[in-house]
Design an enzyme around this catalytic site. Structure first.
Site, PDB file in Angstrom:
ATOM      1  N   ARG A  34       0.803  -1.227   0.000  1.00 32.22           N
ATOM      2  CA  ARG A  34       0.000   0.000   0.000  1.00 32.22           C
ATOM      3  C   ARG A  34       0.834   1.275   0.000  1.00 32.22           C
ATOM      4  O   ARG A  34       0.594   2.180  -0.802  1.00 32.22           O
ATOM      5  CB  ARG A  34      -0.925   0.024   1.237  1.00 32.22           C
ATOM      6  CG  ARG A  34      -2.252  -0.633   1.030  1.00 32.22           C
ATOM      7  CD  ARG A  34      -2.775  -1.162   2.326  1.00 32.22           C
ATOM      8  NE  ARG A  34      -1.860  -2.195   2.814  1.00 32.22           N
ATOM      9  CZ  ARG A  34      -1.919  -3.465   2.442  1.00 32.22           C
ATOM     10  NH1 ARG A  34      -2.840  -3.847   1.611  1.00 32.22           N
ATOM     11  NH2 ARG A  34      -1.045  -4.351   2.891  1.00 32.22           N
ATOM     12  N   THR A  35       1.803   1.359   0.926  1.00 29.64           N
ATOM     13  CA  THR A  35       2.510   2.631   1.065  1.00 29.64           C
ATOM     14  C   THR A  35       3.255   2.976  -0.217  1.00 29.64           C
ATOM     15  O   THR A  35       3.157   4.084  -0.736  1.00 29.64           O
ATOM     16  CB  THR A  35       3.482   2.564   2.264  1.00 29.64           C
ATOM     17  OG1 THR A  35       2.751   2.140   3.417  1.00 29.64           O
ATOM     18  CG2 THR A  35       4.109   3.904   2.537  1.00 29.64           C
TER      19      THR A  35
ATOM     20  N   LYS B 235      25.929  -3.709  -1.359  1.00 30.60           N
ATOM     21  CA  LYS B 235      27.383  -3.577  -1.550  1.00 30.60           C
ATOM     22  C   LYS B 235      28.002  -2.762  -0.427  1.00 30.60           C
ATOM     23  O   LYS B 235      29.184  -2.449  -0.476  1.00 30.60           O
ATOM     24  CB  LYS B 235      27.672  -2.892  -2.892  1.00 30.60           C
ATOM     25  CG  LYS B 235      27.137  -3.633  -4.097  1.00 30.60           C
ATOM     26  CD  LYS B 235      27.340  -2.775  -5.341  1.00 30.60           C
ATOM     27  CE  LYS B 235      26.556  -3.325  -6.525  1.00 30.60           C
ATOM     28  NZ  LYS B 235      26.398  -2.327  -7.574  1.00 30.60           N
TER      29      LYS B 235
ATOM     30  N   ARG C 196      11.565   4.002   2.957  1.00 28.63           N
ATOM     31  CA  ARG C 196      11.202   3.043   4.003  1.00 28.63           C
ATOM     32  C   ARG C 196      12.449   2.217   4.276  1.00 28.63           C
ATOM     33  O   ARG C 196      13.103   1.719   3.350  1.00 28.63           O
ATOM     34  CB  ARG C 196      10.057   2.131   3.574  1.00 28.63           C
ATOM     35  CG  ARG C 196       9.893   0.966   4.548  1.00 28.63           C
ATOM     36  CD  ARG C 196       8.669   0.148   4.331  1.00 28.63           C
ATOM     37  NE  ARG C 196       7.481   0.872   4.742  1.00 28.63           N
ATOM     38  CZ  ARG C 196       6.281   0.308   4.840  1.00 28.63           C
ATOM     39  NH1 ARG C 196       6.126  -0.973   4.546  1.00 28.63           N
ATOM     40  NH2 ARG C 196       5.239   1.018   5.214  1.00 28.63           N
TER      41      ARG C 196
ATOM     42  N   HIS D 212       5.677   6.102  11.249  1.00 30.53           N
ATOM     43  CA  HIS D 212       5.094   5.943   9.918  1.00 30.53           C
ATOM     44  C   HIS D 212       4.117   7.107   9.761  1.00 30.53           C
ATOM     45  O   HIS D 212       2.898   6.934   9.748  1.00 30.53           O
ATOM     46  CB  HIS D 212       4.377   4.592   9.842  1.00 30.53           C
ATOM     47  CG  HIS D 212       3.994   4.169   8.462  1.00 30.53           C
ATOM     48  ND1 HIS D 212       4.202   4.960   7.347  1.00 30.53           N
ATOM     49  CD2 HIS D 212       3.394   3.038   8.013  1.00 30.53           C
ATOM     50  CE1 HIS D 212       3.743   4.323   6.282  1.00 30.53           C
ATOM     51  NE2 HIS D 212       3.252   3.159   6.669  1.00 30.53           N
TER      52      HIS D 212
END
Lengths: 158, 308
Positions: free
Chosen positions: B55-56, B84, B105, B133
């Site tokens: 969703r986000t 890396k 995120r 959030h």
């Protein structure tokens, strides 16, 4: 360097050049020495639990030929807030400073929350940063994860 | 505050007036969330998702497309140079060469703050571990506002994993800010962390009830916000198994609730809300998903300085 006069009062000999850290909270002098990483060859004196008009009991540290860097000063502020620093040159007090906790503490200790980005080994090269919420009792908050550290947490991290 | 050029990292950085302004802009975006616009034409949104998200991530991308902009990005850490050993600081200073706004995120708490410290373009936090959030909080509050017409004075139940669920942590404080009464309902071991409860009471002085029994408080509730057990945030599997499946909502459980209750869930759900409740008019969690688009459109346009 120390001697006890007949009155029972402890006298600590003066130093020629170096730093005197006075008004350290009683019993925290050893921790101050530990965080300052004093080499074993350095001449120093720690007087612990001595009488004090202002604090009733206090610790005093005298370190020959040692002058604190900014980082050491900040580290000391976390262990001995409100301590007095006397910088001695040629046997005289050349400068006097009172240790004060800054509003923001940078790079002195790392956050102890393993999930925090500023926890050691998570994000390389990141300078840990804390905001001082209260200084007595000590409570600091990580600027990244908002995790709060108490006096006990800070002592363990130093 | 002026939104243009700033970051959206923690809900605590914003006042009630700031959030009310976001809601007003979201109202303007509501019709555009379906039909589109050219408000952010020629602007590029970068979505840096080091953790999975449906969703986000997709609602941010949809929001930018509906604003007439474009998007680039990756959807897992494995697709980026973090594998890396590249730092977040270097990644964002690279991505800002390609884009106008960054959405990040990351599993580490505070990662979005690091990104914002190093990037010279606006950064939006789309979830940093169990920490924050904030755009979910904006859409949750907006959903309550749209579905109930107000927030002040409502009895809002936060139900489920209140220990690890970051959405409820941010939501609790803002519900206090908007004058709601909060009921924290959770199984033993998944209670709302003490410092959030303390902060709510000290800052807002609102009513906050903590209980493990939904039955006792359900008849009073105007909004019930259910959450999933955050399996991925448990320190070990044993702890998770102790609480797995300890709560769920079905028609029977909801029979004692008000007729005009609004049932929300940040999704994904596992077994907290039975599928039979999907047809119940009180279930609004898919409408809640939709509100993610206008609210994120509002934030992107505000931070890019395309709306005031």
């Amino acid at each position: 360097m120390t001697m006890t006069p007949p009155s029972g009062e402890m006298i600590v000999q003066k130093i020629g050049n170096g730093t005197v850290i006075d008004h350290v909270t009683a019993g925290r002098g050893l921790l101050c020495l530990r965080i300052l990483n004093i080499p074993s060859t350095t001449q120093f004196v720690l007087a612990s639990n001595v009488s004090s008009k202002r604090m009733r009991r206090k610790d005093i540290i005298k370190i020959e030929d040692k002058f604190l860097s900014k980082k050491e000063f900040d580290r000391l502020a976390l262990v001995a807030p409100r301590a007095t620093i006397n910088i001695i040159r040629d046997g005289k007090v050349a400068e006097k400073r009172v240790v004060e906790l800054p509003k923001t503490i940078r790079g002195v200790i790392s956050c102890n929350n393993p999930a925090c980005v500023a926890f050691p080994r998570n994000e390389r090269f990141l300078e840990p940063r804390f905001t001082v919420e209260t200084d007595d009792p000590l409570l600091i908050k990580c600027d990244f994860c908002d995790h709060e550290l108490s006096r006990k947490d800070v002592d363990e991290l130093l | 505050m002026g939104f243009a050029g700033s970051d959206f990292i923690s809900i605590n950085d914003f006042s009630k007036a700031d959030l009310e302004h976001v809601f007003k802009v979201a109202d303007r975006m509501l019709p555009l969330a379906r039909k589109g616009s050219s408000i952010c034409k020629n602007k590029v949104l970068a979505t840096l998702f080091y953790e999975p998200s449906t969703r986000t991530r997709l609602s941010f991308q949809t929001a930018m497309l509906r604003l007439g902009g474009r998007r680039i990005g990756f959807s897992s850490g494995a697709e980026s140079s973090s594998m890396k050993g590249e730092t977040i600081a270097d990644t964002v200073r690279t991505i800002e060469q390609y884009s106008d706004i960054i959405v990040i995120r990351h599993p580490s708490e505070g990662a979005a703050r690091v990104a914002a410290d190093y990037a010279s373009i606006p950064v939006i936090n789309a979830g940093d571990g169990s920490h924050q959030h904030p755009t979910q909080t904006v859409l949750d509050l907006y959903t309550i506002l749209k579905e109930k017409g107000k927030i002040k004075g409502l009895n809002v139940g936060l139900y489920g994993d209140l220990k690890y669920g970051r959405t409820v942590h941010s939501l609790l404080g803002t519900l206090g800010l908007f004058g709601a009464n909060v009921f924290c309902v959770s199984p033993q071991g998944l209670e709302m962390p003490v410092h959030f409860v303390k902060e709510f009471k000290e800052k807002h002085g609102g009513d906050l009830v903590e209980t493990s029994s939904l039955d006792t408080v359900l008849p009073q509730l105007d909004v019930l916000y259910a959450t999933r057990i955050q399996k991925e945030r448990f320190p070990d599997e044993k702890e998770f198994l102790k609480v797995k499946g300890t709560y769920s909502l079905d028609s029977f459980a909801l029979s004692r609730a008000k007729d005009d209750l609004v049932l929300l869930h940040p999704l994904p759900r596992v077994d907290e809300i039975s599928y039979e409740l999907d047809a119940d008019p009180r279930s609004r969690f898919f409408k809640q998903v939709f509100y993610g688009v206008p609210t994120r459109m509002a934030l992107i346009a505000l931070l890019l300085g395309k709306v005031k």
